[in-house]
Design a protein around this motif. Structure first.
Motif, PDB file in Angstrom:
ATOM      1  N   LEU A  38      -9.545   0.593  -6.126  1.00  0.00           N
ATOM      2  CA  LEU A  38      -8.920   0.936  -4.855  1.00  0.00           C
ATOM      3  C   LEU A  38      -8.918   2.445  -4.642  1.00  0.00           C
ATOM      4  CD1 LEU A  38      -5.932  -1.573  -4.711  1.00  0.00           C
ATOM      5  CD2 LEU A  38      -8.189  -1.747  -3.665  1.00  0.00           C
ATOM      6  N   PRO A  40      -7.921   5.429  -1.212  1.00  0.00           N
ATOM      7  CA  PRO A  40      -7.383   5.524   0.146  1.00  0.00           C
ATOM      8  C   PRO A  40      -8.429   5.069   1.160  1.00  0.00           C
ATOM      9  CG  PRO A  40      -6.814   7.477  -1.102  1.00  0.00           C
ATOM     10  CD  PRO A  40      -7.776   6.679  -1.962  1.00  0.00           C
ATOM     11  N   LEU A  61       0.006  -2.967  -0.278  1.00  0.00           N
ATOM     12  CA  LEU A  61      -1.028  -1.931  -0.396  1.00  0.00           C
ATOM     13  C   LEU A  61      -0.820  -0.837   0.652  1.00  0.00           C
ATOM     14  CD1 LEU A  61      -4.229  -4.068  -1.098  1.00  0.00           C
ATOM     15  CD2 LEU A  61      -3.014  -2.571  -2.707  1.00  0.00           C
ATOM     16  N   TYR A  66      -2.199   3.253   0.480  1.00  0.00           N
ATOM     17  CA  TYR A  66      -3.662   3.137   0.507  1.00  0.00           C
ATOM     18  C   TYR A  66      -4.226   3.267   1.918  1.00  0.00           C
ATOM     19  CZ  TYR A  66      -3.917   2.012  -4.405  1.00  0.00           C
ATOM     20  OH  TYR A  66      -3.845   2.081  -5.766  1.00  0.00           O
TER      21      TYR A  66
END
Length: 183
Positions: A38, A40, A61, A66
């Motif tokens: 993961l 941004p 999330l 994110y």
């Protein structure tokens, strides 16, 4: 006559065992971890589906930073209570934009809707949340249709009771995609 019955029984058993082995292998293949690292993103995209934890995982999330946009595929509208809570405010993530959409029922469905929204907003990266069996196919077609950096974030939970349905559904989805020229 007995020989024909015996032969038919052997063929039936062989076909059943072969089918079960193929379904087991397909299941093992689809359940391999496929989560991407993961990073941004411009948005977290929650693909519609069962109330299996994906709705809240997508919200988590966003709340973890994110993305500041949550895109919710919600074909059931108000008939899907968990998605409705994300869309109407009760379960909306704090300090984030929530965009709910009804994917087009005909081709290309959610992937086309996500691609159109991403183009309009000039997004570069999305995180897609779905279940494990759907991760490979969803990632493949999201990458192809959107042209974005797509990071897959499947939920950890696997509904073992519905797993045979997922396996057949995914096999049919791959076949349909191939026939329709999606990949």
């Amino acid at each position: 006559m007995k020989r024909h019955v015996r032969r038919a029984a052997v063929v039936t058993v062989v076909l059943a065992v072969t089918g079960a082995a193929a379904l087991t292998a397909w299941g093992a293949f689809l359940l391999q971890p496929r989560a991407d690292e993961l990073a941004p993103a411009d948005a977290v995209v929650m693909l519609a589906g069962a109330d299996d934890g994906r709705h809240l995982y997508a919200r988590d999330l966003v709340e973890a930073g994110y993305a500041d946009t949550l895109l919710v595929s919600n074909p059931g509208g108000n008939s899907e209570p968990v998605a409705r809570r994300l869309c109407t405010g009760v379960a909306r993530p704090d300090d984030a934009e929530v965009v709910c959409f009804n994917p087009a029922p005909a081709r290309p469905g959610a992937r086309g809707s996500v691609a159109a929204i991403a183009r309009a907003r000039e997004w570069e990266r999305i995180i897609v949340v779905t279940n494990q069996p759907h991760t490979l196919r969803a990632g493949t077609w999201m990458r192809e249709v959107t042209g974005l950096d797509v990071r897959m974030a499947p939920i950890d939970r696997v509904d073992r009771v519905r797993l045979p349905v997922h396996l057949v559904w995914e096999a049919a989805g791959w076949i349909k995609g191939r026939i329709n020229g999606h990949w």
